[in-house]
Design an enzyme around this catalytic site. Sequence first.
Site, PDB file in Angstrom:
ATOM      1  N   SER A   1       5.599  -7.127  -7.068  1.00  0.00           N
ATOM      2  CA  SER A   1       4.541  -6.725  -8.000  1.00  0.00           C
ATOM      3  C   SER A   1       4.958  -5.508  -8.817  1.00  0.00           C
ATOM      4  O   SER A   1       5.576  -4.578  -8.288  1.00  0.00           O
ATOM      5  CB  SER A   1       3.250  -6.431  -7.221  1.00  0.00           C
TER       6      SER A   1
ATOM      7  N   THR B   1      -1.455 -18.091 -21.411  1.00  0.00           N
ATOM      8  CA  THR B   1      -0.471 -17.419 -22.267  1.00  0.00           C
ATOM      9  C   THR B   1       0.112 -16.218 -21.519  1.00  0.00           C
ATOM     10  O   THR B   1      -0.625 -15.444 -20.915  1.00  0.00           O
ATOM     11  CB  THR B   1      -1.139 -16.984 -23.587  1.00  0.00           C
TER      12      THR B   1
ATOM     13  N   HIS C   1       3.286  -2.946 -10.388  1.00  0.00           N
ATOM     14  CA  HIS C   1       2.734  -1.589 -10.332  1.00  0.00           C
ATOM     15  C   HIS C   1       3.121  -0.818  -9.070  1.00  0.00           C
ATOM     16  O   HIS C   1       2.804   0.356  -8.933  1.00  0.00           O
ATOM     17  CB  HIS C   1       1.208  -1.610 -10.534  1.00  0.00           C
TER      18      HIS C   1
ATOM     19  N   GLN D   1       6.220  -4.403  -1.151  1.00  0.00           N
ATOM     20  CA  GLN D   1       6.582  -3.021  -0.844  1.00  0.00           C
ATOM     21  C   GLN D   1       8.091  -2.830  -0.643  1.00  0.00           C
ATOM     22  O   GLN D   1       8.557  -1.704  -0.546  1.00  0.00           O
ATOM     23  CB  GLN D   1       5.846  -2.529   0.416  1.00  0.00           C
TER      24      GLN D   1
ATOM     25  N   GLY E   1       0.407  -9.455  -7.538  1.00  0.00           N
ATOM     26  CA  GLY E   1       1.001  -9.828  -6.259  1.00  0.00           C
ATOM     27  C   GLY E   1       0.008 -10.682  -5.469  1.00  0.00           C
ATOM     28  O   GLY E   1       0.397 -11.660  -4.816  1.00  0.00           O
ATOM     29  N   SER E   2      -1.251 -10.313  -5.564  1.00  0.00           N
ATOM     30  CA  SER E   2      -2.283 -11.079  -4.858  1.00  0.00           C
ATOM     31  C   SER E   2      -2.304 -12.525  -5.332  1.00  0.00           C
ATOM     32  O   SER E   2      -2.396 -13.457  -4.527  1.00  0.00           O
ATOM     33  CB  SER E   2      -3.667 -10.449  -5.095  1.00  0.00           C
TER      34      SER E   2
ATOM     35  N   ASN F   1       2.587  -2.193   3.895  1.00  0.00           N
ATOM     36  CA  ASN F   1       2.104  -1.185   2.950  1.00  0.00           C
ATOM     37  C   ASN F   1       1.442   0.016   3.608  1.00  0.00           C
ATOM     38  O   ASN F   1       1.406   1.097   3.045  1.00  0.00           O
ATOM     39  CB  ASN F   1       1.142  -1.833   1.946  1.00  0.00           C
TER      40      ASN F   1
ATOM     41  N   CYS G   1      -7.023  -0.994  -0.600  1.00  0.00           N
ATOM     42  CA  CYS G   1      -7.997  -2.076  -0.649  1.00  0.00           C
ATOM     43  C   CYS G   1      -8.998  -1.948   0.479  1.00  0.00           C
ATOM     44  O   CYS G   1     -10.141  -2.345   0.363  1.00  0.00           O
ATOM     45  CB  CYS G   1      -7.293  -3.420  -0.528  1.00  0.00           C
TER      46      CYS G   1
HETATM   47  C1  LIG Z   1      -0.116  -4.019  -3.405  1.00  0.00           C
HETATM   48  C2  LIG Z   1       0.258  -5.101  -2.490  1.00  0.00           C
HETATM   49  C3  LIG Z   1      -0.092  -6.436  -2.765  1.00  0.00           C
HETATM   50  C4  LIG Z   1      -0.945  -6.825  -3.932  1.00  0.00           C
HETATM   51  O1  LIG Z   1      -0.314  -6.687  -5.153  1.00  0.00           O
HETATM   52  P1  LIG Z   1      -1.234  -6.600  -6.469  1.00  0.00           P
HETATM   53  O2  LIG Z   1      -0.283  -6.742  -7.600  1.00  0.00           O
HETATM   54  O3  LIG Z   1      -1.903  -5.256  -6.425  1.00  0.00           O
HETATM   55  O4  LIG Z   1      -2.218  -7.719  -6.377  1.00  0.00           O
HETATM   56  C5  LIG Z   1       0.327  -7.402  -1.877  1.00  0.00           C
HETATM   57  N1  LIG Z   1       1.056  -7.098  -0.802  1.00  0.00           N
HETATM   58  C6  LIG Z   1       1.419  -5.843  -0.520  1.00  0.00           C
HETATM   59  C7  LIG Z   1       2.256  -5.583   0.684  1.00  0.00           C
HETATM   60  C8  LIG Z   1       1.029  -4.797  -1.344  1.00  0.00           C
HETATM   61  O5  LIG Z   1       1.387  -3.552  -1.048  1.00  0.00           O
END
Ligand SMILES: *Cc1c(COP(=O)(O)O)cnc(C)c1O
Length: 396
Positions: free
Chosen positions: A206, A244, A208, A186, A72-73, A158, A332
């Site tokens: 994202s 890839t 996870h 989120q 997501g980052s 988040n 984080c």
């Molecule tokens: C976890 C999160 C991210 C980052 O996602 P990653 O896949 O862990 O890099 C970005 N924005 C929000 C709101 C998140 O909760």
Amino acid sequence: MAVKRIYMDNNATTPLHPEVKKAMVEGMEIFGNPSSLHTFGRHARQFVEEARQKVASFLGASPKEIMFTGSGSEANNTVLSIITCSSKHCGSNLVKGDTIITTTIEHPCILETTKCLKEKGVNVQYLEVDQHGKISLDRLKDLVTERTSMVSVMMANNEIGTFQDIKTIAEIVHSKGALFHTDAVQAVGKVPVNVENLNVDFLTLSGHKIYGPKGIAALYVKKGVPFCPLIRGGHQEKGRRAGTENTLGIIGLGKAIEMRSQEMETEEKRLLELKTMLKEGIAAKIPDVRFIGHPTDSLAGTLNVSFDGAEGEAIILYLDLEGIAVSTGSACASGSLDPSHVILATGAPVECAHGSIRISLGRENTMEEVEYLLDVLPRVIAKIREMSTVYVRRAS
Ligand SMILES: *Cc1c(COP(=O)(O)O)cnc(C)c1O
């Protein structure tokens, strides 16, 4: 006997859905490079495109508008970096203006990127939030001008769970011809998200955070909007992200999305009931608490609460000894003792930002677990307050 472990930190990350795990175990056999023309390659390609289709239909997008990223980052970094791209190969020098608008409560992957863009000469403006974590739409209307290139506002926070009115925000932004991105990491998989209805230009999700694997995410890029890759090289992802493909991660993300589309509605209802029970229980059993975030317009499973005179870190550690995993602020930010930027942005006092914990419930949590937390927490808070030199009971 080992203590039973209870995981209530689902906004930091989630356990794999058993069906996702199954799909990934099977997917481990698939090793071909999706770009290869032979059977091995075409076999892998088929799985990648099936997953893309699942993500696209879940969001109401076309598969061509979905690109996979490594997190997501990364997706958020990619979007914000578009406005400094001047390469004629990308055509993103079509982006007009020199200003980015975002909020003070974004995830660090947005805030650190805008900080860096500012150093490169981009004009960055930050929207503040009210005590519940909402931005002011009037303030946004004032700030967006013809000079605005892009606006990025997260869909759900988040740390405190507050939702923003993304559809209205997108309308305001588009009325001045700027591009609009929402970090929906989120929100996707917890509430219905339809990119056409919301009319966003970019949207991040994202894996996870929705019971999928780590290190895989997706970015929606609306057809026809300017784009510039962050990672250059081969032609993967239609030239929008070289490297890839993470075939296994993509398979997992596709399955996670598929499972969310089946379970989201009933599951989120259940989480809201659990959260309500938790919130009412805390309010009844523990004096001098403060709930942070919007009372109704927030993520079903997210509860942020602060306890006068009790440090968040101490609460986390004591709860961990009792087998319960919750968090302070965001994963984080924890590890540093800086108070949460999100809690501070709501105008809560610094002590409050230090003392708040985030309980984020997920699909594996049960009512018994919530009862157990409600049993343990009053004792833990009382113990910490006994040792505190600053806690004085509020007059009632
Ligand atoms: C976890 C999160 C991210 C980052 O996602 P990653 O896949 O862990 O890099 C970005 N924005 C929000 C709101 C998140 O909760």
